[in-house]
Design an enzyme around this catalytic site. Sequence first.
Site, PDB file in Angstrom:
ATOM      1  N   LYS A  77      54.670  10.475 -76.365  1.00  0.00           N
ATOM      2  CA  LYS A  77      55.553  11.960 -76.653  1.00  0.00           C
ATOM      3  C   LYS A  77      56.150  12.548 -75.472  1.00  0.00           C
ATOM      4  O   LYS A  77      55.728  12.197 -74.284  1.00  0.00           O
ATOM      5  CB  LYS A  77      54.541  12.403 -77.513  1.00  0.00           C
ATOM      6  CG  LYS A  77      54.077  11.859 -78.729  1.00  0.00           C
ATOM      7  CD  LYS A  77      54.966  11.183 -79.646  1.00  0.00           C
ATOM      8  CE  LYS A  77      55.456  12.099 -80.819  1.00  0.00           C
ATOM      9  NZ  LYS A  77      56.206  11.588 -81.511  1.00  0.00           N
ATOM     10  N   HIS A  95      63.405  12.970 -76.949  1.00  0.00           N
ATOM     11  CA  HIS A  95      64.014  13.631 -78.154  1.00  0.00           C
ATOM     12  C   HIS A  95      64.846  14.486 -77.526  1.00  0.00           C
ATOM     13  O   HIS A  95      64.855  16.025 -78.094  1.00  0.00           O
ATOM     14  CB  HIS A  95      62.732  14.292 -78.968  1.00  0.00           C
ATOM     15  CG  HIS A  95      61.845  13.120 -79.485  1.00  0.00           C
ATOM     16  ND1 HIS A  95      62.402  12.267 -80.371  1.00  0.00           N
ATOM     17  CD2 HIS A  95      60.480  12.930 -79.473  1.00  0.00           C
ATOM     18  CE1 HIS A  95      61.440  11.399 -80.599  1.00  0.00           C
ATOM     19  NE2 HIS A  95      60.220  11.990 -80.039  1.00  0.00           N
TER      20      HIS A  95
END
Length: 370
Positions: A77, A95
């Site tokens: 992440k 992201h």
Amino acid sequence: MARPSLWLRCETKQFERRTALTPDSAKKLVEAGFHVYVERDKQRIFKDAEYESVGCNLVDHSSWTTAPNSIPILGLKELPESALPLTHDHIHFGHCYKKQSGWSQHLARFYNGGGTLYDLEYLTDGQGRRVAAFGFHAGFAGAAVGALVFASRRSNEGAVDAGELAPFESEEALVNEAKGRLGEKIRDVNVLVIGALGRCGRGAVDLFRRVGVNEENIKKWDMAETAQGGPFQEILDVDIFVNCIYLNLKIPPFTTNQFIAGAGQNRRLSVIVDVSCDTTNPFNPLPIYNISTTFAKPTVLVDVGDGNPPLHVVSIDQLPSLVPREASHQFSTDLLPSLLELPSRRKSVVWLNAEKVFRENIQLAVEIEG
Ligand SMILES: NC(=O)c1ccc[n+]([C@@H]2O[C@H](COP(=O)([O-])OP(=O)(O)OC[C@H]3O[C@@H](n4cnc5c(N)ncnc54)[C@H](O)[C@@H]3O)[C@@H](O)[C@H]2O)c1
């Protein structure tokens, strides 16, 4: 030539028990001559000792900032928020490239520190196919959460949450939980999966089959079925809708608050699982909610107009963490051949592809951030 090195950092997000590098894969790297550093991490599904026993060097939790700049840092992440410049090469899901919130600040940290982001989502082979992805288990887990929420809705007539979710020991344990909660009701459940031909979509369909939903009650849509553009009545006519599309261009919304409210009491749909989670994407095809939900609070209610039956959305962005063992195994196995190419990344198609996307986006980020 210096011994190649890789540093596995720990994950800091709550409930994140997955890893991009399992002890099995770490063993293969060590056998190939790598020096593998692994941050001690109680949260990871695999024990520290499992890494130690295959020849990895254990280092302190969250100590990657102290690693020599030459060592690539592997994680899953995003990094914890900070303005600190990033001086290492990092491999994780950033992201950033779909302009998600905070994207330019994250990339500016690389610009300021001189590091490179090799985004796991953009490690692609010569045919443009991703080398490793969690999609299957995201769809699988998402469909399971949808089934749990649906079961809870049916049994409590409105007291409606799956309750606190936590990672399961195995896929089988999750399937059994969903089966147990749905019981006989499973026979007449109707579901729609959009993006059914993709990784997440296949995982969602697999889960519904494994819990016993009748094959004719599993509607599978992909590009052809949505080509005429939404909103779609068919979404309102099933119990559970699972969105699994990979969004890369502007499309009309699949549904809207107004469209749902317009159906009034005549709506079958009670749960939407938005596996794609394009919540902060300007082209989000489900503009009916605007938060990511979590394992602790898996659902958010949609505004469906006064007096209408409730509609719950699940928008958890770490779904594969619900089955961390199998998800990590699949991902790490698929990633391993590319990790073995890391030392020669200036000549590897996979790493060069990821670097190209990084270079294109960092320019834009720097213009925005000044
Ligand atoms: N929530 C999570 O935890 C989680 C985890 C992993 C992946 N994801 C996300 O799930 C999404 C899908 O990932 P994937 O690996 O399955 O992608 P994929 O490329 O394997 O599959 C996507 C599918 O969507 C279809 N599709 C694209 N646009 C469509 C449209 N307008 N209508 C109908 N079908 C359409 C494609 O044809 C393809 O079959 C991505 O956005 C990914 O970031 C979420």
